[in-house]
Motif scaffolding. Sequence first.
Motif, PDB file in Angstrom:
ATOM      1  N   MET A 333       6.997 -16.735 -20.174  1.00  0.00           N
ATOM      2  CA  MET A 333       7.541 -16.691 -18.817  1.00  0.00           C
ATOM      3  C   MET A 333       6.998 -15.470 -18.091  1.00  0.00           C
ATOM      4  SD  MET A 333      11.491 -17.659 -19.783  1.00  0.00           S
ATOM      5  CE  MET A 333      11.941 -18.151 -18.138  1.00  0.00           C
ATOM      6  N   PHE A 334       6.699 -15.639 -16.818  1.00  0.00           N
ATOM      7  CA  PHE A 334       6.228 -14.563 -15.959  1.00  0.00           C
ATOM      8  C   PHE A 334       7.258 -14.419 -14.834  1.00  0.00           C
ATOM      9  CE2 PHE A 334       2.161 -12.239 -15.598  1.00  0.00           C
ATOM     10  CZ  PHE A 334       2.474 -11.442 -14.505  1.00  0.00           C
ATOM     11  N   VAL A 335       7.920 -13.247 -14.763  1.00  0.00           N
ATOM     12  CA  VAL A 335       8.992 -13.008 -13.797  1.00  0.00           C
ATOM     13  C   VAL A 335       8.552 -11.939 -12.808  1.00  0.00           C
ATOM     14  CG1 VAL A 335      11.388 -12.275 -13.487  1.00  0.00           C
ATOM     15  CG2 VAL A 335      10.746 -13.614 -15.506  1.00  0.00           C
ATOM     16  N   ASP A 336       8.612 -12.259 -11.527  1.00  0.00           N
ATOM     17  CA  ASP A 336       8.298 -11.302 -10.464  1.00  0.00           C
ATOM     18  C   ASP A 336       9.527 -11.162  -9.570  1.00  0.00           C
ATOM     19  OD1 ASP A 336       5.796  -9.958  -8.896  1.00  0.00           O
ATOM     20  OD2 ASP A 336       7.242 -10.795  -7.488  1.00  0.00           O
ATOM     21  N   LEU A 337       9.975  -9.903  -9.367  1.00  0.00           N
ATOM     22  CA  LEU A 337      11.172  -9.660  -8.560  1.00  0.00           C
ATOM     23  C   LEU A 337      10.842  -9.811  -7.079  1.00  0.00           C
ATOM     24  CD1 LEU A 337      12.702  -6.557 -10.366  1.00  0.00           C
ATOM     25  CD2 LEU A 337      13.095  -8.976 -10.813  1.00  0.00           C
ATOM     26  N   ASP A 338      11.585 -10.669  -6.390  1.00  0.00           N
ATOM     27  CA  ASP A 338      11.394 -10.851  -4.949  1.00  0.00           C
ATOM     28  C   ASP A 338      12.053  -9.696  -4.198  1.00  0.00           C
ATOM     29  OD1 ASP A 338      10.259 -13.311  -5.616  1.00  0.00           O
ATOM     30  OD2 ASP A 338      12.201 -14.332  -5.494  1.00  0.00           O
ATOM     31  N   ARG A 339      11.445  -9.282  -3.108  1.00  0.00           N
ATOM     32  CA  ARG A 339      11.963  -8.258  -2.196  1.00  0.00           C
ATOM     33  C   ARG A 339      11.997  -6.860  -2.809  1.00  0.00           C
ATOM     34  NH1 ARG A 339      16.719  -8.115  -0.583  1.00  0.00           N
ATOM     35  NH2 ARG A 339      16.384  -7.581   1.600  1.00  0.00           N
ATOM     36  N   PHE A 340      11.386  -6.670  -3.990  1.00  0.00           N
ATOM     37  CA  PHE A 340      11.410  -5.336  -4.585  1.00  0.00           C
ATOM     38  C   PHE A 340      10.635  -4.336  -3.730  1.00  0.00           C
ATOM     39  CE2 PHE A 340       9.207  -2.155  -7.161  1.00  0.00           C
ATOM     40  CZ  PHE A 340      10.292  -1.458  -7.653  1.00  0.00           C
ATOM     41  N   LYS A 341       9.503  -4.762  -3.194  1.00  0.00           N
ATOM     42  CA  LYS A 341       8.682  -3.848  -2.387  1.00  0.00           C
ATOM     43  C   LYS A 341       9.463  -3.356  -1.173  1.00  0.00           C
ATOM     44  CE  LYS A 341       4.163  -3.432  -0.137  1.00  0.00           C
ATOM     45  NZ  LYS A 341       4.719  -2.858   1.117  1.00  0.00           N
ATOM     46  N   LEU A 342      10.263  -4.237  -0.568  1.00  0.00           N
ATOM     47  CA  LEU A 342      11.068  -3.835   0.584  1.00  0.00           C
ATOM     48  C   LEU A 342      12.074  -2.760   0.184  1.00  0.00           C
ATOM     49  CD1 LEU A 342      12.008  -4.211   3.507  1.00  0.00           C
ATOM     50  CD2 LEU A 342      13.482  -6.059   2.706  1.00  0.00           C
ATOM     51  N   VAL A 343      12.742  -2.955  -0.947  1.00  0.00           N
ATOM     52  CA  VAL A 343      13.710  -1.964  -1.429  1.00  0.00           C
ATOM     53  C   VAL A 343      13.004  -0.658  -1.748  1.00  0.00           C
ATOM     54  CG1 VAL A 343      15.365  -1.417  -3.251  1.00  0.00           C
ATOM     55  CG2 VAL A 343      15.244  -3.740  -2.325  1.00  0.00           C
ATOM     56  N   ASP A 345      10.158   0.552  -0.570  1.00  0.00           N
ATOM     57  CA  ASP A 345       9.674   1.226   0.633  1.00  0.00           C
ATOM     58  C   ASP A 345      10.811   1.775   1.474  1.00  0.00           C
ATOM     59  OD1 ASP A 345       7.138   0.600  -0.162  1.00  0.00           O
ATOM     60  OD2 ASP A 345       6.886  -1.091   1.210  1.00  0.00           O
ATOM     61  N   THR A 346      11.954   1.096   1.458  1.00  0.00           N
ATOM     62  CA  THR A 346      13.076   1.505   2.303  1.00  0.00           C
ATOM     63  C   THR A 346      13.876   2.642   1.682  1.00  0.00           C
ATOM     64  OG1 THR A 346      13.259  -0.752   3.150  1.00  0.00           O
ATOM     65  CG2 THR A 346      15.141   0.706   3.500  1.00  0.00           C
ATOM     66  N   LEU A 347      14.234   2.510   0.405  1.00  0.00           N
ATOM     67  CA  LEU A 347      15.098   3.496  -0.255  1.00  0.00           C
ATOM     68  C   LEU A 347      14.330   4.531  -1.051  1.00  0.00           C
ATOM     69  CD1 LEU A 347      17.965   1.151  -1.511  1.00  0.00           C
ATOM     70  CD2 LEU A 347      17.801   2.407   0.633  1.00  0.00           C
ATOM     71  N   GLY A 348      13.034   4.320  -1.259  1.00  0.00           N
ATOM     72  CA  GLY A 348      12.241   5.287  -2.004  1.00  0.00           C
ATOM     73  C   GLY A 348      12.013   4.864  -3.447  1.00  0.00           C
ATOM     74  N   PRO A 408      24.861  -8.514  -6.736  1.00  0.00           N
ATOM     75  CA  PRO A 408      24.340  -7.323  -6.040  1.00  0.00           C
ATOM     76  C   PRO A 408      24.099  -6.157  -6.998  1.00  0.00           C
ATOM     77  CG  PRO A 408      26.673  -7.653  -5.577  1.00  0.00           C
ATOM     78  CD  PRO A 408      26.216  -8.876  -6.299  1.00  0.00           C
ATOM     79  N   PHE A 409      23.122  -5.334  -6.653  1.00  0.00           N
ATOM     80  CA  PHE A 409      22.801  -4.119  -7.394  1.00  0.00           C
ATOM     81  C   PHE A 409      23.323  -2.929  -6.599  1.00  0.00           C
ATOM     82  CE2 PHE A 409      19.805  -7.183  -8.975  1.00  0.00           C
ATOM     83  CZ  PHE A 409      19.604  -6.846 -10.309  1.00  0.00           C
ATOM     84  N   ASP A 410      24.008  -2.023  -7.286  1.00  0.00           N
ATOM     85  CA  ASP A 410      24.530  -0.816  -6.643  1.00  0.00           C
ATOM     86  C   ASP A 410      23.627   0.355  -7.011  1.00  0.00           C
ATOM     87  OD1 ASP A 410      25.910   1.256  -5.553  1.00  0.00           O
ATOM     88  OD2 ASP A 410      27.786   0.915  -6.608  1.00  0.00           O
ATOM     89  N   LEU A 411      22.897   0.877  -6.026  1.00  0.00           N
ATOM     90  CA  LEU A 411      21.988   1.999  -6.236  1.00  0.00           C
ATOM     91  C   LEU A 411      22.585   3.226  -5.567  1.00  0.00           C
ATOM     92  CD1 LEU A 411      18.593   0.208  -5.500  1.00  0.00           C
ATOM     93  CD2 LEU A 411      19.794   0.417  -7.688  1.00  0.00           C
ATOM     94  N   ASP A 412      23.564   3.855  -6.234  1.00  0.00           N
ATOM     95  CA  ASP A 412      24.230   5.042  -5.697  1.00  0.00           C
ATOM     96  C   ASP A 412      24.767   4.799  -4.292  1.00  0.00           C
ATOM     97  OD1 ASP A 412      23.773   6.472  -7.994  1.00  0.00           O
ATOM     98  OD2 ASP A 412      21.884   7.320  -7.297  1.00  0.00           O
ATOM     99  N   GLY A 413      25.506   3.727  -4.139  1.00  0.00           N
ATOM    100  CA  GLY A 413      26.108   3.431  -2.849  1.00  0.00           C
ATOM    101  C   GLY A 413      25.324   2.467  -1.993  1.00  0.00           C
ATOM    102  N   HIS A 414      24.060   2.258  -2.297  1.00  0.00           N
ATOM    103  CA  HIS A 414      23.249   1.285  -1.563  1.00  0.00           C
ATOM    104  C   HIS A 414      23.344  -0.068  -2.283  1.00  0.00           C
ATOM    105  CE1 HIS A 414      21.329   4.298   1.001  1.00  0.00           C
ATOM    106  NE2 HIS A 414      21.284   5.067  -0.074  1.00  0.00           N
ATOM    107  N   VAL A 415      23.933  -1.044  -1.628  1.00  0.00           N
ATOM    108  CA  VAL A 415      24.073  -2.380  -2.214  1.00  0.00           C
ATOM    109  C   VAL A 415      22.816  -3.177  -1.885  1.00  0.00           C
ATOM    110  CG1 VAL A 415      25.414  -4.498  -2.279  1.00  0.00           C
ATOM    111  CG2 VAL A 415      26.568  -2.287  -2.032  1.00  0.00           C
ATOM    112  N   VAL A 416      22.134  -3.657  -2.924  1.00  0.00           N
ATOM    113  CA  VAL A 416      20.845  -4.329  -2.766  1.00  0.00           C
ATOM    114  C   VAL A 416      20.935  -5.719  -3.387  1.00  0.00           C
ATOM    115  CG1 VAL A 416      18.419  -4.293  -3.447  1.00  0.00           C
ATOM    116  CG2 VAL A 416      19.535  -2.192  -2.736  1.00  0.00           C
ATOM    117  N   HIS A 417      20.342  -6.713  -2.718  1.00  0.00           N
ATOM    118  CA  HIS A 417      20.277  -8.077  -3.233  1.00  0.00           C
ATOM    119  C   HIS A 417      18.808  -8.450  -3.434  1.00  0.00           C
ATOM    120  CE1 HIS A 417      24.540  -9.133  -2.553  1.00  0.00           C
ATOM    121  NE2 HIS A 417      24.436  -8.249  -1.564  1.00  0.00           N
ATOM    122  N   ILE A 418      18.488  -8.973  -4.616  1.00  0.00           N
ATOM    123  CA  ILE A 418      17.138  -9.431  -4.895  1.00  0.00           C
ATOM    124  C   ILE A 418      17.220 -10.795  -5.574  1.00  0.00           C
ATOM    125  CG2 ILE A 418      16.228  -7.086  -5.162  1.00  0.00           C
ATOM    126  CD1 ILE A 418      16.184  -7.587  -8.202  1.00  0.00           C
TER     127      ILE A 418
END
Length: 740
Positions: A333-343, A345-348, A408-418
Amino acid sequence: MNEHIPANDHHGATPPDFFPRLLLVDDEPRLLSSLYELLRDRQYHLVTATCGSEALAQLNRLQFDLVLLDLRLPDMSGHEIMDYINARGIDCDVIVMSGDVGIEAAIGALKRGAYDYLRKPYSREELLKTVENALQKRRLAVDNQSIAQRLENSERMYRYLVDSSPDIIYTLNHEGHFTFINDRAYQLLGYTREELIGKHYSIVVHDEDLERAKYVFSDRRLDDRASRSVELRLKCNTGNGSAERTFSNTLMAISLNALGMHLPDVEGGRKPGLPGIYGVARDITDRKRAEEMISYQAYHDILTDLPNRMLFKDRLGLAVIQAKRKQTELAVMFVDLDRFKLVNDTLGHVKGDELLQQAALRLKECLRKGDTLARQGGDEFTIVLPELRDRADAKAVAEKFLECLQKPFDLDGHVVHISASIGIAIYPNDGETIDELLRHADIAMYQVKALGKNGHAFYHDSMLDVSHQKIALEQALRLALENNELEMYYQPQIDMATGRIIGAEGLMRWNHPQRGLLSAGEFLPFAEENGLMLPISDWMLGALCRDLLLWNEAGGDTIRLSLNLSPQYLDRGDFFEKMRGALTRYGISPAQIEVEITENICIRNPHYAIEQLNKLCQLGVSVAIDDFGTGYSSLAYLHRFPIHTIKIDQSFVKEIHDENGHYPVILAIISIARGLGLHLVAEGVETEVQARYLQANGCTTMQGYLYYRPMSLTSFIHVLHAQDQSRVPDEPAPLLAIQA
């Protein structure tokens, strides 16, 4: 007459010395009395002062943990008192309390190191919470300093022991019994000198290493006085009953050097025999652990602790051999996370790394013990599922992956959906080699991405090669430009004071022939990666000018458009000339254009960005910062860049759930805009609660689903016409923000 509070310590019983000491400074007796009464029952030493000179006298007399300071005093300002504290290195924190509504007073206090700035009138809860936070921070700082000092002392002692302590030095007689050993044996192994003298060396050698030790210590090996070295494992004595010593291990790896000892033959110079052996043993446990760590890291990803590409291929190769022998199937299986680049670039990158770690843990929990999950690189993961019963097993695992990543993923208060795009290849039908299986799983993954992401697909021969898919999508985008498939949609902005539309944000859409209407997020990231952002931005620049002409021909008032600028477009040296040329060609006034930039542009190449934006301002184009607060915010950039508008990002607006709540980030952005005289727009307003909170705190321009959804150009012109029919004379024209 106001009650007078003397400048002395807490009334009544004196609190213990370990209670925090606070200095309360205010020239208004009633406020000072109120502040004193509020804090008196909270186990603090309280000292008061009604003017600056009294405050300075108390600071020279006593050591304070916290000063609650009014900025306006009869004999000097609070800023001067803070300068006095800083100049003399007085160790205390300061909370400034002021009725001054200007931003300069707050900035001045914060520049001088104030812990916080409270504007009068403040609430009781706000003051108590701020005081407790300041004191808690101070306690933590003291604790950290103490810990750091202990660590430094411990490290210094460790260095001394490592640098100056000798190795184990020993001698054996010709029978292999200890005749001498230094105290280091006790320090390392737990054996006292008395326990080892006269005993055979085998007492400390691990049973599995006895043959090697015997080989080194034999008379035949050492008779020629040759030095022999070997690595052995020694047993530690954990049961010697010594109360002051504790051993965390039972075995120790050592590097042992043995040398035969000989007595001189005074008569004929012949060797009389081997009376004993002299040796040195050095602890190499740490070195062996380091070697194991290096070996581990060579085959594992440091960030996620998963097998890396090299180890994955090794395990996949073994799984293929086993499947071939047993005539069974396996899945890759080959898994690629969608929208990771946006997260990322936005949050660092730090938050991006945290997201990868959390995603890896979730994926791992979905697998069996014999399965292998590896990080291929970036946001890509690979999985091998050996001994597959049928394709349904692989499908079930893929669906588990998608389900676990939807939470959802909680990144120190930043809620992220991928989400994820998953490609699956089955051995032996989809390939019999490692490279074939990986390549075909990769192709299947890109098929999922092409169909909208967030799904899984099995490889089959009809799928195009991944490079062909990229070329096809690139060609489709280029055709979209040629065939006028791109279109601008508009979401109006509302002035809360009048309830009228005063602007709009433009959102790019692609009328795809097969897939229907696509949002900008579905194709612009690919355009940025493949060099198509420049021609798309050229198209958008022309489209905006054409829209202006349509609105002007329709009899509308002068409308200002705002162009959301891609960093790639700004980095091109000909952007300014393209902008000026388009305005001249269509006869558009530069005053009708506003360029929107993101905060990240400010840190890519700030000097170049300032130069380009200043040229636009000289031309007459204004500048706005989009999604303010989500990137690398800096007040310095607001001063250096020619900014006219700030847009509050919808991620902050979504957090508003109580119109009476406290949302400091939004309040800070509003204060910054007000202090710098900038226009302010709130994005993503979806509820009445959000609208009322923003309006009550000074933000009066809003956009979101609460008012209008994005609409086509024709619909938007109809809305403007309807508004123009009800517009009173001399009312200002709408302001439009156009975004790609």
